[in-house]
Design a protein around this motif. Structure first.
Motif, PDB file in Angstrom:
ATOM      1  N   ARG A 399       0.813  -1.202   0.000  1.00 20.90           N
ATOM      2  CA  ARG A 399       0.000   0.000   0.000  1.00 20.90           C
ATOM      3  C   ARG A 399       0.851   1.259   0.000  1.00 20.90           C
ATOM      4  NH1 ARG A 399      -5.522  -0.196   1.468  1.00 20.90           N
ATOM      5  NH2 ARG A 399      -6.297  -2.321   1.565  1.00 20.90           N
ATOM      6  N   GLY A 400       2.129   1.099  -0.293  1.00 22.29           N
ATOM      7  CA  GLY A 400       2.979   2.259  -0.243  1.00 22.29           C
ATOM      8  C   GLY A 400       2.913   2.888   1.137  1.00 22.29           C
ATOM      9  N   LYS A 401       2.925   4.215   1.166  1.00 28.37           N
ATOM     10  CA  LYS A 401       2.756   4.929   2.434  1.00 28.37           C
ATOM     11  C   LYS A 401       1.870   6.147   2.213  1.00 28.37           C
ATOM     12  CE  LYS A 401       6.864   3.567   4.993  1.00 28.37           C
ATOM     13  NZ  LYS A 401       6.081   2.930   6.081  1.00 28.37           N
ATOM     14  N   ILE A 402       1.139   6.485   3.228  1.00 31.98           N
ATOM     15  CA  ILE A 402       0.308   7.676   3.202  1.00 31.98           C
ATOM     16  C   ILE A 402       0.793   8.621   4.286  1.00 31.98           C
ATOM     17  CG2 ILE A 402      -2.005   8.626   3.404  1.00 31.98           C
ATOM     18  CD1 ILE A 402      -3.110   5.924   2.587  1.00 31.98           C
ATOM     19  N   LEU A 403       1.140   9.822   3.890  1.00 32.76           N
ATOM     20  CA  LEU A 403       1.512  10.859   4.841  1.00 32.76           C
ATOM     21  C   LEU A 403       0.286  11.719   5.091  1.00 32.76           C
ATOM     22  CD1 LEU A 403       3.573  12.587   6.446  1.00 32.76           C
ATOM     23  CD2 LEU A 403       3.976  13.852   4.318  1.00 32.76           C
ATOM     24  N   ARG A 404      -0.241  11.670   6.308  1.00 27.74           N
ATOM     25  CA  ARG A 404      -1.420  12.457   6.657  1.00 27.74           C
ATOM     26  C   ARG A 404      -1.011  13.568   7.618  1.00 27.74           C
ATOM     27  NH1 ARG A 404      -4.948   7.056   7.204  1.00 27.74           N
ATOM     28  NH2 ARG A 404      -5.807   7.025   5.100  1.00 27.74           N
ATOM     29  N   VAL A 405      -0.836  14.773   7.066  1.00 22.98           N
ATOM     30  CA  VAL A 405      -0.494  15.907   7.909  1.00 22.98           C
ATOM     31  C   VAL A 405      -1.733  16.350   8.682  1.00 22.98           C
ATOM     32  CG1 VAL A 405       0.478  18.230   7.967  1.00 22.98           C
ATOM     33  CG2 VAL A 405       1.285  16.573   6.269  1.00 22.98           C
ATOM     34  N   PHE A 406      -2.849  16.485   7.972  1.00 20.61           N
ATOM     35  CA  PHE A 406      -4.167  16.639   8.607  1.00 20.61           C
ATOM     36  C   PHE A 406      -5.016  15.481   8.115  1.00 20.61           C
ATOM     37  CE2 PHE A 406      -2.567  20.962   8.650  1.00 20.61           C
ATOM     38  CZ  PHE A 406      -2.961  21.435   9.895  1.00 20.61           C
ATOM     39  N   THR A 407      -5.876  14.957   8.956  1.00 20.92           N
ATOM     40  CA  THR A 407      -6.714  13.853   8.517  1.00 20.92           C
ATOM     41  C   THR A 407      -8.102  13.955   9.122  1.00 20.92           C
ATOM     42  OG1 THR A 407      -6.933  11.440   8.419  1.00 20.92           O
ATOM     43  CG2 THR A 407      -5.907  12.349  10.390  1.00 20.92           C
ATOM     44  N   ASN A 408      -9.095  13.541   8.369  1.00 18.61           N
ATOM     45  CA  ASN A 408     -10.458  13.456   8.870  1.00 18.61           C
ATOM     46  C   ASN A 408     -10.804  12.013   9.221  1.00 18.61           C
ATOM     47  OD1 ASN A 408     -10.355  12.771   6.071  1.00 18.61           O
ATOM     48  ND2 ASN A 408     -12.589  12.862   5.987  1.00 18.61           N
ATOM     49  N   LYS A 409      -9.812  11.121   9.157  1.00 21.58           N
ATOM     50  CA  LYS A 409     -10.033   9.711   9.442  1.00 21.58           C
ATOM     51  C   LYS A 409      -9.792   9.414  10.914  1.00 21.58           C
ATOM     52  CE  LYS A 409      -9.021   7.941   4.840  1.00 21.58           C
ATOM     53  NZ  LYS A 409      -9.124   9.252   4.199  1.00 21.58           N
ATOM     54  N   GLU A 410     -10.368   8.299  11.364  1.00 27.31           N
ATOM     55  CA  GLU A 410     -10.139   7.860  12.724  1.00 27.31           C
ATOM     56  C   GLU A 410      -8.697   7.384  12.875  1.00 27.31           C
ATOM     57  OE1 GLU A 410     -12.964   4.869  13.645  1.00 27.31           O
ATOM     58  OE2 GLU A 410     -14.665   6.015  12.907  1.00 27.31           O
ATOM     59  N   GLU A 411      -8.263   7.263  14.107  1.00 33.62           N
ATOM     60  CA  GLU A 411      -6.930   6.740  14.340  1.00 33.62           C
ATOM     61  C   GLU A 411      -6.832   5.346  13.734  1.00 33.62           C
ATOM     62  OE1 GLU A 411      -4.255   8.204  15.627  1.00 33.62           O
ATOM     63  OE2 GLU A 411      -5.451  10.037  15.672  1.00 33.62           O
ATOM     64  N   THR A 412      -5.732   5.055  13.115  1.00 36.19           N
ATOM     65  CA  THR A 412      -5.566   3.764  12.472  1.00 36.19           C
ATOM     66  C   THR A 412      -4.623   2.881  13.278  1.00 36.19           C
ATOM     67  OG1 THR A 412      -3.750   4.641  11.159  1.00 36.19           O
ATOM     68  CG2 THR A 412      -5.939   4.728  10.198  1.00 36.19           C
ATOM     69  N   VAL A 413      -4.710   1.576  13.022  1.00 35.06           N
ATOM     70  CA  VAL A 413      -3.783   0.658  13.668  1.00 35.06           C
ATOM     71  C   VAL A 413      -2.392   0.926  13.128  1.00 35.06           C
ATOM     72  CG1 VAL A 413      -5.504  -1.124  14.036  1.00 35.06           C
ATOM     73  CG2 VAL A 413      -4.215  -1.072  11.911  1.00 35.06           C
ATOM     74  N   ASP A 414      -1.401   0.516  13.878  1.00 34.83           N
ATOM     75  CA  ASP A 414      -0.024   0.740  13.460  1.00 34.83           C
ATOM     76  C   ASP A 414       0.322  -0.263  12.379  1.00 34.83           C
ATOM     77  OD1 ASP A 414       2.562   1.470  13.196  1.00 34.83           O
ATOM     78  OD2 ASP A 414       3.247   0.591  15.083  1.00 34.83           O
ATOM     79  N   SER A 415       0.061   0.114  11.174  1.00 36.13           N
ATOM     80  CA  SER A 415       0.227  -0.811  10.056  1.00 36.13           C
ATOM     81  C   SER A 415       1.488  -0.550   9.276  1.00 36.13           C
ATOM     82  CB  SER A 415      -0.958  -0.688   9.111  1.00 36.13           C
ATOM     83  OG  SER A 415      -0.979   0.621   8.563  1.00 36.13           O
ATOM     84  N   ASP A 416       2.166   0.533   9.554  1.00 39.60           N
ATOM     85  CA  ASP A 416       3.395   0.932   8.883  1.00 39.60           C
ATOM     86  C   ASP A 416       3.135   1.463   7.478  1.00 39.60           C
ATOM     87  OD1 ASP A 416       6.167   1.326   9.174  1.00 39.60           O
ATOM     88  OD2 ASP A 416       6.565  -0.341   7.814  1.00 39.60           O
ATOM     89  N   TYR A 417       1.861   1.555   7.068  1.00 39.50           N
ATOM     90  CA  TYR A 417       1.606   2.164   5.769  1.00 39.50           C
ATOM     91  C   TYR A 417       1.125   3.598   5.935  1.00 39.50           C
ATOM     92  CZ  TYR A 417      -3.518   2.214   5.538  1.00 39.50           C
ATOM     93  OH  TYR A 417      -4.849   2.504   5.723  1.00 39.50           O
ATOM     94  N   VAL A 418       0.726   3.973   7.150  1.00 40.94           N
ATOM     95  CA  VAL A 418       0.409   5.365   7.442  1.00 40.94           C
ATOM     96  C   VAL A 418       1.588   5.950   8.210  1.00 40.94           C
ATOM     97  CG1 VAL A 418      -1.138   6.970   8.580  1.00 40.94           C
ATOM     98  CG2 VAL A 418      -2.060   4.911   7.505  1.00 40.94           C
ATOM     99  N   ALA A 419       2.282   6.868   7.550  1.00 38.77           N
ATOM    100  CA  ALA A 419       3.502   7.409   8.140  1.00 38.77           C
ATOM    101  C   ALA A 419       3.194   8.608   9.035  1.00 38.77           C
ATOM    102  CB  ALA A 419       4.473   7.821   7.039  1.00 38.77           C
ATOM    103  N   LYS A 420       3.799   8.614  10.204  1.00 40.81           N
ATOM    104  CA  LYS A 420       3.656   9.759  11.092  1.00 40.81           C
ATOM    105  C   LYS A 420       4.356  10.962  10.458  1.00 40.81           C
ATOM    106  CE  LYS A 420       4.852  11.434  15.699  1.00 40.81           C
ATOM    107  NZ  LYS A 420       5.537  11.120  16.971  1.00 40.81           N
ATOM    108  N   PRO A 421       3.709  12.129  10.447  1.00 44.19           N
ATOM    109  CA  PRO A 421       4.358  13.309   9.844  1.00 44.19           C
ATOM    110  C   PRO A 421       5.604  13.705  10.632  1.00 44.19           C
ATOM    111  CG  PRO A 421       1.995  13.666  10.119  1.00 44.19           C
ATOM    112  CD  PRO A 421       2.340  12.433  10.887  1.00 44.19           C
TER     113      PRO A 421
END
Length: 786
Positions: A399-421
């Motif tokens: 899933r590559g990675k998603i950088l979410r600086v601002f997000t309207n999504k709920e907190e996600t599990v630590d999946s390593d595909y959502v990168a902390k800004p």
């Protein structure tokens, strides 16, 4: 009624007469040479198409037609005996009604139980004469006058010329009785509008192939109710059209020929409007602010052209103007071998086979000037996120990675595909983030250091109610109603920085996808964005799979611990909203997630296919999220959560699936492009290690619960076989067989030629030989492409 006959087009009398027979010529006077004889016309011995030239027509109590037929080489075609003849007249609308066609006569030869045949004469030289059976001046709904527009349709085809079967075709001729130039010929939509989605129009056994024919025959003096063309055309598209329903300009576009394309907003009528607005009863006044209406005479008083356009397209047009106020622009992007941000260094995740993407962005105003603001401090973003992957055409990570600086999504599990800004630095309005780690080694492609990556932003920002000024999202009364989405520019980069030239071949474009799904264009720079949104297929449904990026999947509605089947209908209610989170390059950035590395899970969770099924592996293959398989299978209605009529996710593709160039650019469908590509990953034991939904706590991640982002590849499928199976894997609906079963003979053919299904990494050899036989010429031949 007028009893008037008029010849609108006539060749010289001598020519028309002499071509009907041959002569040795006139003897000259004594001492003078004789005149040359008339050479018989060369007649066609075959034809792939027929062309009609009207030479003469008389309309009235006694009506007749003289016309000439030639083939594609302009050779005269004689001996034809199958024709259809339609004459219609365009009547002026009264009391607010739209101008409408009235059918004067529909006749065909040979005669049938539906229509009679007048007198057809074959002159044996390519010219024909037809005398109408009906008195065309006797139609009560229409009065013949010199100035009114008449339409003649001559249907040809459906018979053989030599050994060739000629397809049906309709020749359209609009004219006036007095032969003068037409004042008006109603064309609301044309063939050009229709074939942007449909390959062709072929109704009533394929005999009628032009929308101009449809409007001439489906007239309110012949048919009634839903069969009248304006009602019929809208009725069959509502709930089926692949673009936003309220976007009337999906079909009603200015092509230069459809001069009345704006009738939908200029001439409102109860008959047409009620097709979409089914809750309104114009006769009783129910749900109609203006009360009951006996006719259409006052519709335009309240519903002006500008008001109708605003109501239907305001969101779309408002988005176009509002989104210009702000641009989140990628200034630079590059891959580095080792992290430079202290937080990434301290994480200990860096290895010899990983790298980090450094992404620099700037926030620009509508004039292209920097706002000189650090991205994470801009409180007018509802979300700002970047989809990133690395590894070339097949990408390197699921899933590559998603950088979410601002997000309207709920907190996600630590999946390593959502990168902390992680902010690396900020200077002069430019914020640089460091995202990673990315794998630079691939099990099939090997070293990815010399490859390239891709990144695209996805943003939504808040504005005031007037849509004029950007404002804090905390102050915005309606984030969705007032906000706007930014343009989703797609960028490619390598270890040196941004790439000026795209490294990927162009497979499809927004213009081609948008021809069916709707498209918006910017005149300033030619930017074209299709209006298809992910939510068109993925319903907004909260599920236990909160760790995924999609909002589809099943839920346990009755609390019995078992997941319900995924049966959420996509939102296709009539509305003016144009979907705004669209692709910058025909959904190309979707490969950040939709790639070969990402095993299918949703169809398993929803029990559309399960371990133990005889075709389990093949069903997973056809339901794979890999972009090149996903798109084909979805349009072919072949995914495991599709099936046929009555299924919620049923897709009625409006064109011929064999027409590869309907979507593909050039020869990008050539099978050679799949040679050596990465195999598609599967997770065959996914459900063995998934314990379902915990009714007590949908977010309980204890035990063996696995999320879509946590699938582990344990088997693989050859790429060419997967793509071809996505279209050819199931029976056509008309065969009457179970559409849910994969065609075993197709799979066997693929295996005989090297394809592998569900083999382990060590067993995979990549030796499929499809392109040897199915080269470009063969593909064009079997798909009927020129």
């Amino acid at each position: 009624m007028m009893n008037q006959n008029y010849k609108i087009a006539m060749l010289a009398t001598v020519l028309a007469t002499t071509l009907s027979a041959c002569s040795d010529g006139d003897d000259g006077a004594p001492g003078e040479p004789g005149k040359p004889g008339i050479t018989p016309p060369v007649l066609a011995s075959s034809a792939s198409e027929l062309n009609v030239e009207v030479e003469q027509i008389e309309v009235g109590a006694d009506s007749s037609l003289t016309f000439r037929v030639t083939n594609e080489e302009d050779l005269a075609v004689a001996g034809l005996d199958k024709f259809g003849f339609i004459v219609a007249g365009l009547e002026q609308g009264r009391e607010g009604d739209a101008n409408s066609w009235k059918l004067l006569s529909s006749e065909s030869c040979p005669a049938s139980k539906y229509s009679g045949c007048g007198e057809l004469i074959d002159n044996k030289d390519g010219s024909y004469r037809y005398k109408f059976d009906k008195d065309l001046s006797s139609v009560e709904a229409f009065e013949l006058t010199d100035s009114k527009t008449l339409r003649l349709v001559v249907r040809t085809g459906g018979e053989s010329v030599g050994v060739s079967e000629v397809p049906y075709d309709n020749a359209i001729h609009d004219f006036r009785l007095d032969g003068a130039e037409l004042e008006y010929s109603k064309n609301v939509v044309t063939e050009e509008n229709c074939v942007s989605c449909h390959d062709d129009l072929a109704f009533h056994g394929g005999k009628y192939t032009e929308v101009e024919t449809c409007v001439a025959c489906h007239a309110d003096n012949k048919v009634s109710g839903e069969a009248v063309f304006p009602v019929l055309a809208h009725q069959v598209h509502i709930g089926e059209i692949s673009a936003p329903v309220g976007g009337c300009d999906n079909c009603h576009q200015d092509t230069g020929v459809a001069q009345d394309f704006g009738n939908w907003k200029a001439v409102p009528t109860a008959e047409t409007c009620s097709v979409c607005h089914q809750d309104v009863n114009f006769e009783t006044g129910a749900n109609h602010v203006g009360g009951p209406r006996e006719d259409n005479s006052t519709c335009a008083l309240c519903h002006s052209e500008s008001e109708i356009e605003m109501k239907h397209l305001s969101t779309y047009q408002g988005q176009t103007s509002r989104r210009e106020n702000l641009h989140l622009t990628v200034v630079d992007a590059k891959m580095v071998d080792a992290p430079q941000a202290q937080e990434n260094i301290d994480s200990g995740r860096d290895t010899d086979t990983t790298g980090y993407v450094q992404l620099t962005v700037d926030i620009l105003d509508k004039d292209g000037q920097s706002l000189n603001l650090q991205l994470d401090k801009a409180d007018f973003f509802y979300y700002s996120e970047f989809y990133i992957n690395w590894g070339g055409q097949d990408m390197g990570m699921e899933r590559g990675k998603i950088l979410r600086v601002f997000t309207n999504k709920e907190e996600t599990v630590d999946s390593d595909y959502v990168a902390k800004p992680v902010l690396l630095n900020y200077a002069n309005g430019k914020s640089t983030y460091e995202i990673g780690p990315f794998d630079l080694q691939d099990r099939f492609d090997g070293d990815l250091n010399d490859s390239y990556g891709m990144v695209t932003p996805r943003i939504w920002f808040c504005m005031d109610a007037a849509g004029e000024n950007i404002e804090s999202c905390s102050e915005t009364s309606s984030v969705w109603g007032q906000g706007a989405a930014g343009y989703n520019w797609l960028h490619f980069f390598d270890k040196q920085g941004m790439l000026e030239q795209r490294p990927r071949r162009q497979v499809v474009t927004n213009e081609k996808c948008g021809s069916c799904h709707g498209m918006t264009e910017r005149d300033s720079d030619g930017m074209a964005q299709m209006t298809l949104n992910c939510r068109s297929c993925h319903p907004v449904t909260k599920t236990d799979f909160f760790g995924t990026t999609c909002a589809s999947g099943s839920i346990d509605s009755d609390g019995d611990g078992q997941l319900d089947e995924q049966l959420m209908m996509k939102s296709i209610t009539p509305r003016g909203e144009r979907d705004w989170t669209t692709a910058s390059n025909a959904a190309e950035e979707c490969v950040a997630c939709h790639n070969a590395n990402n095993p299918p899970t949703q169809v398993i969770r929803d029990s559309h296919t399960k371990q133990g099924d005889a075709d389990y592996i093949e069903q997973l293959t056809m339901s794979h999220p890999d972009h090149k398989v996903w798109i084909h299978a979805m349009h072919a209605n072949n995914r495991a959560n599709q099936g046929g009529e009555g299924w919620v996710r049923n897709v009625e593709y409006s064109a011929d699936l064999a027409n590869c160039v309907k979507c593909h650019e050039g020869d990008s469908f050539d099978a050679k492009y799949l040679v050596g590509r990465k195999p598609l990953a599967l997770d065959l034991d996914y459900m063995d290690t998934y314990d379902g939904l915990d009714p007590a706590d949908p977010k309980d991640v204890s035990g063996n619960k696995r999320f879509a982002i946590d699938a582990k590849a344990d088997a693989f499928v050859s790429p060419t076989a997967a793509v071809c199976l996505s279209c050819h894997g199931k029976r056509a609906p008309q065969t009457g067989e179970d559409r849910r079963q994969v065609r075993a003979e197709v799979v066997a053919h693929m295996k005989q030629n090297g394809a592998q299904f569900g083999v382990t990494e060590g067993e995979y050899n990549g030796e499929e030989s499809c392109s040897v036989c199915h080269n470009l010429d063969n593909l064009k031949q079997v798909h009927g492409l020129k």
